[in-house]
Every structure is written in C-alpha cells, then in structure tokens.
Design a protein around this motif. Structure first.
Motif, PDB file in Angstrom:
ATOM      1  N   GLU A 291       0.806  -1.223   0.000  1.00  0.00           N
ATOM      2  CA  GLU A 291       0.000   0.000   0.000  1.00  0.00           C
ATOM      3  C   GLU A 291       0.839   1.272   0.000  1.00  0.00           C
ATOM      4  N   LYS A 292       2.009   1.241   0.643  1.00  0.00           N
ATOM      5  CA  LYS A 292       2.836   2.449   0.705  1.00  0.00           C
ATOM      6  C   LYS A 292       3.723   2.562  -0.526  1.00  0.00           C
ATOM      7  N   ALA A 293       4.274   3.757  -0.750  1.00  0.00           N
ATOM      8  CA  ALA A 293       5.210   3.964  -1.857  1.00  0.00           C
ATOM      9  C   ALA A 293       6.497   3.187  -1.593  1.00  0.00           C
ATOM     10  N   THR A 294       7.020   2.568  -2.636  1.00  0.00           N
ATOM     11  CA  THR A 294       8.227   1.755  -2.488  1.00  0.00           C
ATOM     12  C   THR A 294       9.250   2.151  -3.545  1.00  0.00           C
TER      13      THR A 294
END
Length: 668
Positions: A164-167
C-alpha cells in the motif's frame, strides 16, 4: 550447458580455473569468467520443480512465477562471477536456513502442497540446499584467499502492487550489515543505483524501506566469513507486469546496463577503499575474457555484411562522361549516372541479419551495440537497393540525416566571413600526389596499396578490403591540400582501416552506427592538429552543407551548381564535383556530416582522449564502451595513431573563426 558434479566444481575452484555449468546435484548455475573479488547471486531466479513435486503442488505455474524472481539471472549475467538458482524457491528456498527451506504446507497465505512433503522429499531438497552452500563457501573462501575482501551482490525482485505504501525501485537491506564497517560501500552502491535511468520510471534507491535484508544468504556468509560484504538488493518489478508475467524488454535492457555499471563502479570503489588497490577502475572489475557468444555473432555478422560498401555502389562509374555532357549544356543537364550492380539479395540479407541471436549476448552494452549495428545495416541495405531511384534520397535521410538550422548557420558564417589567406604551395598533379602519399605511408609503416583512379568523385578515397587509397586522376592539387589529405586519408581513414584488422571484434571493420560522422570529424580534426587547416578548407566543408540543403530543396542539379558558383563563388570544377557528390545515387546527404562532425570532435577532444576512436571504424556515441573494452583487453589500443595531441601551428585568426562557430549537438 555443461553439467558438473559438486566435487568437480570444488576442484576447479580450488585450482582457480574458469568454467560455466550446472551443478548436477542442485538447481544451481555458476559462471566464473575471471577470478575477481566480486560475486553476483540470483538465488530466486529459477522456476523448476521436480516432477513428483509438480504433482503435489497446488499452485499453478503462473502462481509460482509470481513469487519468484524472473530475469534476475539475466540482469547479473555480465558480471565476472555469477551464481543463479534454476530450481524454484517453492522446492527449497536458498534464502532460508536448510531446515526452513522447504515450505511445510503454505507460503504467502497460499496453500502450496496438497499434502505435507514426506521426510524423503524434504531430504532431497535439503541436500540440494546444502550442496549450493558448499559450493558458495568454497568460492568465497577461494576469493578471500586471493584478494582479501570480497563483495557479494545478492539480487532479488519484488512485487509492489500489493504494497500500500510507496516503495523504491531499488531497496538495499542493511539489517545484517555492519554499517560502521561497510557503510561507505553501501552508500556508494546506493548512489550508483540512483544514477540508473529507466524509460518512464522514476528511479530511486533506499535502505530498508520495502525489505530489511533478513535473508539467509547474508546470515550464512556473516557466520562463516569475516572479510565478505553481502548487499541484499531488491528490484521493484518495474521491468515486467507482475500480475501477468509479461516482460517490458526496453526497461529490462536498460536495467541490465544500469546495474552492470552500478556493480562495477561499486566493486572498483570497494577494491580501492578496502583492498587498497588505488588504481582500480570499473572496467577492471569485469571479465577480460570475451564472451564466446559475442565472437560467434560478430563473425557471422562480418561474413554477412563485409561486402556492404556504400561508396562503392553510390559512386558513379561514368562520372567523366557525365562531366563532359554537363559542360556542353549545363542548364539542360539531368544526371544520368551509372552505378555498379549490387550483388546482394536484400530480402535474404535481412532475413539472415535479423535472425542473428543478439539476445544471447550477456553484456548489455555489447548487446545494444550489436542491435544498433543490425538495425543500421538494415537501413544501409535499403539505401543501396534504391541507388538511382526516387526512394534513394528518403533512405539517405534515414541513414545520414539532413543539416539542421545550426549546421546551415555555421556554414553560412564560414562562407561569408572575410577570407583568411593561405600559403597553398606549388601545384601538383595526381602522379606527384600519389608518390607523396606513398612516402607518408612508408614513414608511418602502413602497409597498403596507393594508386590512381578515374572512377571516384572525391579527390582521394580509402577502401577497406583490401586496404588501399585511390587518388583521383581528374583532380589538381596544391601542396597544402596534399598535406591535409595525408592527415585525413592516411592519418585517420587508413589508420582506422589497419587498426580494425588488429581487433578481435570484426564489426570494427564494417563501421559502427554513426561512424561517418565520427571518422570524418576525426579526419578533419587531424588536419587541424597537424597544422594544415585553412579557411578555404572549412569553406569547402561549409559548401557541402549548403549543397546538401540545396539538393533537398531544389532537386535540380543545375540550380545547385549555379548556387555554388553565383552565391558561394566556387570554382566551376569544384562546384561540379560538390554538386555531383550530393546528387549521386539520387540525392546523397552524407556530406553535411563533415563540418558538424569536426566541430563535435574538436569540442570533445578538449575534455577527454579520443584515441580509442581510432581502434577501427568507430563512433563517438560508443566511446565510453570502447574505452571500457580496451581496458578489459577485449580490444587492443590503436597501433596507428599519428594525430598530434595539440595544434602544431597556431593561427589566431583561424582559431577565432572556429571557436566562433556554434556548438552542434551530435546527431544520433
């Protein structure tokens, strides 16, 4: 692929012998091109399952593929020592301890096996795991004994759409790295990763954002070796569609090239800082052994294309007769040039050309070079098969381009500037020039044929097979012009012809994409450096630019000829030759490259050495690669290199004129 037993591989490593093959007792492929203190691993690249496990596996091949690390073995293939898994991580996971390497029932919240594996099935997989690490330990022990410190790039890829988070595109896991000891190397690698460019992808490289590097390969290494740094690195699957498995070839190729540079730059830094090898360069951390696949493809390409010679088939065979016909009635003249027949079946040529297995080349920069050569040869065949036809000018534009606004402005600037006088010396005929050329060739120990020809448009021309220089019997020369021709034709064109014959890569005899621009630019630079440049010579180059522009606009031989005489005040004989040059074949745009190529070579020569552009028929767009290949001993330095390093004779007025020209971008 050759298959070795574990004992055979251990024995080869102990003796320091290079080899490539698969470990018979395990799904592991090892390649040692050269013993260097750098290893790259792709332990999750494999997809194979034993037949009895396929029957037990509840996951489809696509579901397994989703959690594996496809293409990571290809990404590291350019490195001198690689270890890649060929078995699926679902059979045994090399990044987990042996007892945990086989999944009991499930993984990633999915049921893997229809029923738990038996003790016998687990034992077979555990034995494969064990043999891999026995091989790995022997390799690291050997490298530490040879070099001291060793660096291992432990490469993986990861699915990001479920996160879900930016990687980041690149993630280095440092949880098991002693950052006080190895931190400078970690950050160097991070900086190198950030310099990689990928199409339509914003590249970033972070530490411990997506993964923290808690895998077993680094833990196993840390437990047994004190002088080896492992860098667990995850690549975001931006090079493929992680859901469907579809690969994006352009992104993958750029990724391979970027990582090759990042690995070698970091390894060289590691050598300089930790192994105290202060002069180590990036190229020193790559194998000096030429890939057999490269040599095979290179030889096949040369056999196919060695007879493809543009000028041989574009130069008119009846130039003298056409000149006489023109002089009788210039305003009514329409060129009726005759040309040699092309002994090449274009369709068969292209069929064989595009079937060359370029993708087998591991080094990404070499792979791209040969792809470029193949594509350019396809364009060259289109050019040659259209000689004397309406489509020729279109194909010439594809192959050589056209003069842009800057090139035209530079040409007009030179021609309209106040003439800088030149001491031209005595007048010489073709026989005298031929003797002077022979003397210079003998002085430079160049073994080549030099003779007269009545069938060339240019005043002099070098051909490669065999190496010979032809002097036009129709031309008159002044001594200063002959000196320029010596530097131009012998000092560069003949030098690169002879140097190319010294190289293992035969494509350097054919000419790399952009070679005309580079080779002509170097040849004119040689005239300048030797102290024989003159404003009149620059005006000749400028007139060629404007002649090409006129040809493209007017499509009328007499109008272009009249423009050169009336507007540019050229001599009638020179105007005819210049016009014939650009109208041969049906509209040949090559001549606009000379002036811009010269300016670009002059500008570049002020910041770096151009010596390796003389190793053959090279192109400046590949200069970094050529430097690397010379450093790796894939190419030998140019034997014939007679271009002075600085101007032997300074002319303040001429230098000011040249420096006033607008800088041109390289037209690739």
């Amino acid at each position: 692929m050759q298959i070795y037993s574990l004992d055979q591989m251990l024995s080869l490593i102990k003796r320091g012998e290079t080899f490539s093959g698969q470990l018979a007792s395990s799904g592991c492929v090892i390649t040692i091109q050269e013993y260097l203190p750098v290893v790259c691993t792709a332990i999750h690249a494999g997809h194979n399952l034993r037949p009895e496990l396929i029957k037990l596996c509840q996951l489809s091949a696509e579901e397994r593929y989703f959690e594996e690390d496809p293409f990571t073995d290809e990404v590291i293939a350019s490195q001198p020592i690689t270890l890649a898994g060929s078995d699926s991580r679902f059979e045994y996971d090399l990044n987990r301890p042996k007892s945990l390497s086989t999944y009991y029932k499930s993984a990633w919240m999915k049921q893997v096996w229809r029923k738990p594996l038996s003790a016998k099935q687990r034992a077979i997989s555990h034995a494969k795991h064990q043999d891999f690490y026995r091989l790995y330990e022997a390799l690291i022990a050997k490298l530490e004994s040879m070099f001291g410190m060793v660096i291992v790039f432990d490469l993986h890829s990861y699915n990001y759409k479920r996160i879900e988070k930016a990687t980041p595109v690149f993630n280095i896991g440092t949880s098991q790295i002693d950052m006080e000891r190895w931190g400078t190397v970690v950050h160097k690698f991070q900086r190198e990763l950030k310099t990689i460019t990928l199409p339509n992808v914003e590249v970033d490289a972070e530490l411990d954002v997506a993964f923290e590097g808690r895998g077993y390969l680094i833990a196993h290494t840390n437990a047994r070796f004190d002088r080896t740094l492992v860098l667990p690195t995850e690549i975001k699957k931006v090079f493929m569609d992680e859901l469907t498995g579809e690969v994006y070839p352009i992104v993958l190729d750029d990724l391979k090239l970027g990582l090759k540079n990042a690995f070698s730059a970091t390894s060289a830094y590691f050598q300089r800082k930790l192994n105290r090898q202060s002069k180590t360069r990036s190229a020193d951390m790559l194998s000096s052994a030429i890939e057999p696949e490269v040599l095979e493809i290179d030889a096949a390409l040369f056999r196919l294309a060695q007879k493809v010679d543009t000028l041989k088939y574009v130069n008119p065979t009846n130039l003298a007769a056409e000149r006489r016909r023109f002089m009788k009635a210039p305003s009514r003249f329409k060129p009726n040039f005759a040309y040699r027949q092309l002994p090449i079946d274009a369709n068969e040529f292209k069929y064989r050309l595009y079937r060359l297995p370029i993708d087998n080349i591991a080094d990404p920069a070499l792979k791209q070079l040969y792809k470029d050569i193949v594509n350019k040869l396809g364009e060259q065949i289109d050019l040659l098969t259209s000689v004397g036809q309406e489509g020729f000018v279109y194909n010439s534009l594809r192959y050589h381009g056209r003069p842009d606004k800057s090139a035209i402005a530079n040409a007009k600037f030179l021609l309209y500037a106040k003439e800088i006088p030149e001491e031209r010396g005595e007048s010489l005929d073709a026989h005298q020039v031929c003797e002077m050329m022979k003397q210079s060739a003998e002085q430079w120990q160049m073994r080549c044929k030099i003779g007269l020809s009545g069938a060339i448009v240019a005043r002099a021309m070098v051909s490669s097979n065999p190496a010979q220089l032809a002097i036009s019997t129709h031309a008159q020369f002044h001594e200063s012009e002959v000196q320029r021709l010596i530097q131009h034709e012998l000092g560069v064109h003949m030098a690169t012809t002879l140097n190319a014959k010294q190289q293992s890569l035969k494509v350097l005899r054919l000419g790399l994409p952009g070679s005309t621009y580079t080779q002509e630019g170097l040849a004119i630079l040689a005239e300048l450096k030797a102290g024989f440049m003159a404003h009149s010579r620059l005006n000749t180059l400028a007139a060629r630019v404007l002649a090409v522009d006129s040809m493209l606009k007017e499509q009328d031989f007499y109008l272009t000829y009249s423009y050169l005489i009336d507007e540019l005040e050229m001599d009638k004989d020179d105007a005819f030759v210049t016009t014939a040059r650009v109208y041969r074949g049906g509209g040949f745009t090559k001549d606009h490259l000379y002036l811009s190529g010269f300016l670009d070579m002059l500008h570049l020569s002020k910041t770096r050495s151009l010596d390796n552009l003389l190793v053959g028929k090279t192109s400046v767009q590949y200069l970094d690669l050529l430097d690397e290949l010379v450093q790796r001993d894939w190419l030998v330095p140019p034997k014939y290199n007679v271009i002075p390093t600085s101007n032997l004779e300074e002319s303040p007025s001429l230098n000011y004129l040249i420096e006033s020209l607008r800088s041109l971008a390289t037209p690739f």
